[in-house]
Design a protein around this motif. Structure first.
Motif, PDB file in Angstrom:
ATOM      1  N   GLU A   1       0.831  -1.209   0.000  1.00 41.07           N
ATOM      2  CA  GLU A   1       0.000   0.000   0.000  1.00 41.07           C
ATOM      3  C   GLU A   1       0.862   1.255   0.000  1.00 41.07           C
ATOM      4  O   GLU A   1       0.545   2.238  -0.677  1.00 41.07           O
TER       5      GLU A   1
ATOM      6  N   SER B   1       2.584   1.619  -3.415  1.00 46.16           N
ATOM      7  CA  SER B   1       1.625   2.008  -4.443  1.00 46.16           C
ATOM      8  C   SER B   1       1.381   3.517  -4.421  1.00 46.16           C
ATOM      9  O   SER B   1       1.244   4.148  -5.468  1.00 46.16           O
ATOM     10  N   GLN B   2       1.359   4.104  -3.227  1.00 39.42           N
ATOM     11  CA  GLN B   2       1.160   5.552  -3.133  1.00 39.42           C
ATOM     12  C   GLN B   2       2.460   6.315  -3.387  1.00 39.42           C
ATOM     13  O   GLN B   2       2.432   7.409  -3.959  1.00 39.42           O
TER      14      GLN B   2
ATOM     15  N   PRO C   1      -4.463   4.874   2.385  1.00 35.65           N
ATOM     16  CA  PRO C   1      -3.556   4.798   1.231  1.00 35.65           C
ATOM     17  C   PRO C   1      -4.256   5.193  -0.060  1.00 35.65           C
ATOM     18  O   PRO C   1      -5.373   4.750  -0.346  1.00 35.65           O
TER      19      PRO C   1
ATOM     20  N   TRP D   1      -3.249   0.405  -5.650  1.00 34.24           N
ATOM     21  CA  TRP D   1      -3.372  -0.926  -5.062  1.00 34.24           C
ATOM     22  C   TRP D   1      -3.630  -0.775  -3.572  1.00 34.24           C
ATOM     23  O   TRP D   1      -2.923  -0.039  -2.879  1.00 34.24           O
ATOM     24  N   SER D   2      -4.631  -1.458  -3.044  1.00 36.70           N
ATOM     25  CA  SER D   2      -4.983  -1.313  -1.634  1.00 36.70           C
ATOM     26  C   SER D   2      -5.686  -2.571  -1.143  1.00 36.70           C
ATOM     27  O   SER D   2      -6.306  -3.305  -1.923  1.00 36.70           O
TER      28      SER D   2
ATOM     29  N   GLY E   1      -6.787  -2.805   6.100  1.00 40.57           N
ATOM     30  CA  GLY E   1      -5.482  -2.181   6.290  1.00 40.57           C
ATOM     31  C   GLY E   1      -5.062  -2.035   7.733  1.00 40.57           C
ATOM     32  O   GLY E   1      -3.934  -2.378   8.097  1.00 40.57           O
TER      33      GLY E   1
END
Length: 493
Positions: free
Chosen positions: A79, A82-83, A407, A411-412, A417
């Motif tokens: 996560e 991805s960010q 996030p 993608w998460s 989370g």
């Protein structure tokens, strides 16, 4: 007021450096990079005998235990990556999640852990090379061989990212052949033990009379095996569609690593005709004996060649990861000579950072030459150093979640989370505790070598941070990035 989209564009532009990489790494190559760095073959060959003598055949279960724990960590990293798909991995992640000083210490520990890991793998590979070419494993021979191997891998790395990806893919298939294919062959054609032996302690107990203590002492086999997946994020700016591909590559590295390691260890355990002697420590180096018995001398030599290629690919991936970390540090002006190390060559490789990534392990190899007993000590430090730097990122992510961070990458894992983050931190703390346990030894250094090494690295990092104040030289807008997180939270809430 600036809207969220504009704000995100501003932040992303502030993170874009003048020196930029070419995006030439696809999903398969990114996965291969992480998998060859993780290198189940290296961990199995290095620690199989130790783990079995400490806890017997049930030591194999540590592979699954650690794989599940590290998968939680990989989900958190996924996560974050991805960010923030930025070269350097743990360093830019920690910086954007917490701040400059925190990121400096996390990356400083990680940097030296990588240096020591490269040294350890080069030394282990040298023993394979010596076995292949039939020369003595003397300290001098091991030093020369290790230096040659490190320089060869540096040359390949400096030839371009595409060659790095090609060799990583070759190393991936060598790993598959040497762990999965060989393990299956041993299980199908040479099994001499029942599967029930995996639950047989064979009379092993710790000094306190407890098998649980003995079993915990064998955790190193799993803990040493399941790091390296983060390398998928270390080369983020060279990956195509990194926000989606890097998290998937990390997860695949863990899953395939667990499958291959389990098959490999089961093959060695269940095909051994004299398992009791291995457990009792009477067979010092059991894997070559098992292979000679199952494959014959020629087959065992072929395996050694495949193993050497796989280990060289591991060194290659490690060098690439370390060079990108040093480059990322230098791009933020965090190290002496940063302007020199933050340059990218015409081959889209940080050549100068790569030179340092080769030189530092070479220096440690020279130290091991004069102090050969220190190889096991520095290997132990490398593992705990990497686990601590991992958990600093996991903790930083949890801190942001508790402040409302969600996030924002492509993608998460969604609503899972927070729970995954908490479980990943709990697992990591347990792993660090296991690694920090004192070794059985006659003097202080032997018993507490891991913590002594860690104290030296952390202490030197803190001293440099206080004196040189490297965290104050960069203009990367960490606070602005986190401010965007809070603005995003307000709009989503």
């Amino acid at each position: 007021m600036t809207n969220t989209t504009d704000r995100k564009e501003t932040i992303n532009q502030s993170d874009i450096p003048k020196e930029q990489f070419n995006r030439s790494i696809g999903l398969l190559s990114n996965f291969a990079l992480g998998f060859t760095y993780l290198s189940p073959l290296t961990a199995v060959y290095s620690l199989f005998a130790l783990a079995v003598t400490l806890a017997g055949p049930p030591a194999v279960w540590w592979i699954l235990i650690v794989a599940c724990g590290q998968l939680l960590v990989a989900l958190v990293f996924g996560e974050v990556a991805s960010q923030y798909p930025i070269t350097g991995g743990l360093y830019p992640w920690a910086r954007r999640l917490w701040g400059k000083k925190y990121a400096w210490i996390a990356a400083w520990i990680y940097l030296w852990a990588l240096v020591v890991t490269i040294t350890s793998i080069a030394e282990y590979t040298s023993t394979f090379v010596g076995s292949l070419f039939h020369f003595d494993a003397s300290p001098g021979n091991m030093l020369i061989t290790s230096m040659v191997l490190l320089l060869m891998m540096m040359a390949i790395n400096m030839s371009g990212t595409k060659n790095l990806a090609r060799v990583a893919r070759i190393g991936f298939w060598c790993e598959i052949v040497s762990v999965i294919a060989l393990g299956l062959y041993l299980l199908i054609f040479h099994r001499s033990q029942p599967f029930s032996v995996l639950f047989d302690t064979m009379g092993i107990f710790a000094k306190d009379g407890s098998y649980a203590t003995a079993f915990m002492s064998a955790a190193l086999m799993g803990l040493f095996m399941f790091f390296g997946f983060e390398a998928c994020g270390n080369v983020a700016e060279e990956v195509k569609n990194p926000s989606k591909k890097i998290p998937l590559a990390m997860i695949l590295s863990i899953v395939f690593g667990a499958i291959s390691a389990i098959i490999s260890v089961l093959g060695y355990l269940l095909s051994s005709p004299d398992l009791v002697n291995i457990v009792n420590g009477n067979t010092a180096d059991p894997i070559p004996a098992i292979l000679n018995d199952a494959l014959g001398e020629t087959g065992a030599q072929i395996f050694i060649v495949i193993a050497i290629v796989a280990m060289l690919s591991c060194i290659l991936s490690l060098q690439a990861a370390l060079s990108r970390l040093i480059f990322s540090f230098s791009r933020d002006n965090m190290l002496p000579g940063s302007a020199w190390m933050a340059k990218i060559s015409k081959n889209s490789v940080p050549d100068n950072a790569m030179v340092i990534s080769c030189l530092l392990p070479l220096l440690v190899c020279v130290w091991v030459y004069f102090q050969p007993d220190n190889l096991s000590r520095i290997t132990a430090f490398a593992v705990i150093g990497i686990y601590i730097s991992f958990q600093m990122v996991v903790l930083a992510a949890l801190r942001q979640r508790l402040s409302g961070w969600k996030p924002a990458g492509e993608w998460s894992i969604g609503g899972w989370g927070m729970l995954v983050n908490i479980l990943a931190l709990a697992y990591g703390i347990c792993g660090i505790w296991l690694l920090a346990q004192p070794a059985e030894g006659s003097d202080f250094i032997d018993r507490w070598t891991v913590l002594v090494g860690l104290a030296v690295v952390v202490g030197s990092g803190l001293i440099y941070m206080v004196i040189a104040r490297p965290f104050g030289r960069s203009h990367i807008a960490t606070e602005e990035t986190l401010a965007f997180t809070q603005e995003q939270k307000s709009e989503q809430g």
